[in-house]
Design an enzyme around this catalytic site. Structure first.
Site, mmCIF file in Angstrom:
data_model
loop_
_atom_site.group_PDB
_atom_site.id
_atom_site.type_symbol
_atom_site.label_atom_id
_atom_site.label_comp_id
_atom_site.label_asym_id
_atom_site.label_seq_id
_atom_site.Cartn_x
_atom_site.Cartn_y
_atom_site.Cartn_z
ATOM 1 C CB SER A 1 -0.942 -0.018 1.193
ATOM 2 O OG SER A 1 -1.706 -1.182 1.110
ATOM 3 N NE ARG B 1 6.484 10.612 -4.102
ATOM 4 C CZ ARG B 1 5.434 10.395 -4.916
ATOM 5 N NH1 ARG B 1 4.287 9.947 -4.426
ATOM 6 N NH2 ARG B 1 5.523 10.591 -6.207
ATOM 7 C CG ASP C 1 -4.337 0.308 1.116
ATOM 8 O OD1 ASP C 1 -4.218 1.006 0.092
ATOM 9 O OD2 ASP C 1 -4.048 0.714 2.259
HETATM 10 C C1 BGC Z 1 -0.238 5.252 0.291
HETATM 11 C C2 BGC Z 1 -1.315 4.590 -0.522
HETATM 12 C C3 BGC Z 1 -2.266 3.851 0.397
HETATM 13 C C4 BGC Z 1 -2.759 4.746 1.515
HETATM 14 C C5 BGC Z 1 -3.664 4.024 2.480
HETATM 15 C C6 BGC Z 1 -0.834 6.076 1.411
HETATM 16 O O1 BGC Z 1 0.179 6.595 2.206
HETATM 17 O O2 BGC Z 1 0.563 6.067 -0.533
HETATM 18 O O3 BGC Z 1 -0.763 3.693 -1.453
HETATM 19 O O4 BGC Z 1 -3.348 3.381 -0.357
HETATM 20 O O5 BGC Z 1 -1.672 5.277 2.216
HETATM 21 O O6 BGC Z 1 -3.035 2.936 3.067
#
Ligand code: BGC
Length: 510
Positions: free
Chosen positions: A156, A171, A209
């Site tokens: 995620s 990142r 996610d």
């Molecule tokens: C991430 C996402 C993720 C979200 C929730 C963010 O910091 O960049 O990829 O879906 O958090 O978990």
């Protein structure tokens, strides 16, 4: 001793708050309140930024194509593994999708994600994850001879995917800071660690996610249009038509084909054009491992809510014009990230008129004895920060609805803030109503309980069932020869049950 329970209305509770503190509360209210006009301006800017992210030039919001092509039908079958690398836990699941439409069986194990891992080395991270997978397989399948189990890996973080089993980390977010991972495909080192341990797993899909949440929720609800996470981080995914994605034009995909887009809307307004940032938001950003990134997320997500609250309190204490925690040692409060979102939730949930629970928490956790007016300020500040988070979140949801022209939709949401933060749902629903100017409900009847045209509702298990479904959908389309975003179709099926069942000759259908 505790005082009487609070009444639902808080009006009048500021009666004994001295003038200087009342003024301060007013200043904070002005700073943290986002009115309807501003909500609409944020939403409109977000709509154009979503489109810019899909353009060839690209924009600040990554709008990552995920190669999850279309919704499940409910008829997906098979046995799959799912791995969820969350912030606090690592979860491994085995999911069986039976013949019965929309059903599933799941077994799962949780492993703690050690805090040191988040800032350790890449080898330690992949090694730990592979160890957990190995333990899971050994525990649940001791002595069995297994086919390669297809795995949906929920990773995620923002990742560029040329293929569904590929993902270059753009990142780290959410406080992760592991050197040598950004800018590289995370799949090979993960697979190498798994292979080293001889674990019979084949990574079929790397997923976000939010995409998992969208697909898991759509499995049982055909109205589901958007998947959101409001937790440690925040983000959303939705289905886009390939014809609406100029940056994929060169692939000559069927313009009507749906593909899930992981928006990565946490990056919205990194240029600071529209979001009403306070000086405290500026400090949160400056002191984070990735300053300048995730501007929207840093105003909304659980990781930052407690920190914002803490920064305001420290600032007020240091302001000679405001008498707060006077003469007290606030060294515990001065520790960055010493308050988390659950601390704020507890303040907002304090059932006592005299805010006794909040008083006791400040005393036990921070060694600060609060006066009644200070408690009132603390409480109001939590409300302001929690409300701003919910209202800004609604701008993202409204922007996707506006972009896609959705007049009605179900939005599946998951994450600790959505599930546990008091009033988050109601505050978000109120903001959606203001942004989208609803006058009647989804059924044409007056607006009332349960008939909001766009409803944000608790999602199904995205990183378990959702990940399994995406793996199932992927294998199915490989067998059918729909190979968009598939690097090596034969390798994908090799050694799996799907290969044994025999597949139609695999041919690209582009
Ligand atoms: C991430 C996402 C993720 C979200 C929730 C963010 O910091 O960049 O990829 O879906 O958090 O978990």
């Amino acid at each position: 001793m505790v005082g009487p329970r609070r009444q639902p209305s808080r009006r009048g509770s500021m009666a004994d708050v001295p003038h200087d503190m009342l003024q301060e509360i007013k200043r904070l209210e002005d700073m943290f309140t986002v009115d309807t006009t501003k909500l609409k301006a944020i939403t409109d800017h977000c709509v154009s930024e979503l489109a810019r992210g899909l353009s060839k030039e690209g924009g600040t919001i990554p709008m990552n194509p995920t190669w999850c092509m279309g919704f499940p039908t409910g008829h997906e079958t098979g046995t799959f593994l799912a791995l969820d690398m969350g912030g606090t836990n690592l979860r491994v699941c085995e999911i069986r999708l039976p013949e019965e439409v929309g059903e599933f069986d799941i077994i799962q194990s949780k492993y703690r994600m050690p805090e040191e891992l988040k800032t350790g080395t890449a080898d330690e991270l992949w090694g730990y994850i592979a160890d957990c997978l190995q333990q899971f397989i050994e525990y649940h399948h001791e002595g069995e001879k297994l086919d390669q189990l297809p795995l949906g890996f929920t990773f995620s973080y923002p990742a560029t995917q040329d293929y569904i089993d590929h993902g270059v980390l753009q990142r780290w977010t959410k406080g992760f800071d592991i050197e040598g991972v950004e800018g590289k495909d995370v799949v090979p080192p993960f697979q190498a660690a798994v292979a080293e341990r001889g674990v019979p797993i084949k990574l079929t899909a790397l997923i976000n996610d939010t995409t998992g949440t969208l697909i898991a929720s759509a499995y049982t609800d055909p109205e589901m249009k958007i998947g959101c996470i409001f937790g440690t981080g925040c983000n959303a995914a939705y289905m886009e038509h390939c014809g609406e994605i100029p940056k994929l034009e060169h692939m000559k995909l069927d313009p009507d084909q749906l593909i899930a887009i992981n928006c990565e809307w946490g990056a919205f307004d990194n240029e600071h054009k529209v979001l009403p940032r306070t000086p405290y938001d500026v400090i949160v950003d400056k002191d984070s491992p990735r300053p300048g990134q995730q501007a929207f997320e840093k105003m909304i997500a659980g990781l930052y809510l407690g920190e914002l609250h803490r920064l305001v309190l420290v600032d007020l204490h240091e302001n000679p014009n405001v008498k707060i925690f006077e003469g007290q040692d606030i060294s515990a409060l001065k520790k960055p990230y010493s308050l988390d979102a659950s601390f704020l939730s507890d303040i907002e949930n304090d059932p006592y008129e005299n805010l006794q629970e909040t008083h006791d928490r400040f005393e036990s956790l921070l060694k600060i004895k609060c006066t009644k007016p200070e408690l009132e300020l603390i409480r109001r500040l939590a409300e302001l920060i929690g409300t701003r988070s919910a209202r800004l979140s609604a701008c993202g949801v409204a922007a996707i609805c506006k972009k896609k022209g959705y007049k009605t939709a179900h939005v599946g949401a998951d994450g600790s803030v959505f599930n546990k933060y008091p009033h988050f749902k109601a505050r978000g629903a109120q903001a959606l109503k203001e942004i989208l100017d609803w006058t009647v409900g989804r059924d044409g009847k007056p607006l009332g309980r349960g008939n909001d045209p766009v409803e944000i509702m608790p999602a199904e298990d995205g990183s378990g069932v959702g990940a399994a479904l995406i793996a199932a959908l992927t294998l199915k389309r490989v067998q059918e020869g729909n190979l968009a975003g598939i690097r090596d179709p034969e390798a994908m099926l090799r050694g799996t049950k799907a290969e044994k069942r025999g597949s139609k000759e695999v041919q690209p259908n582009k």
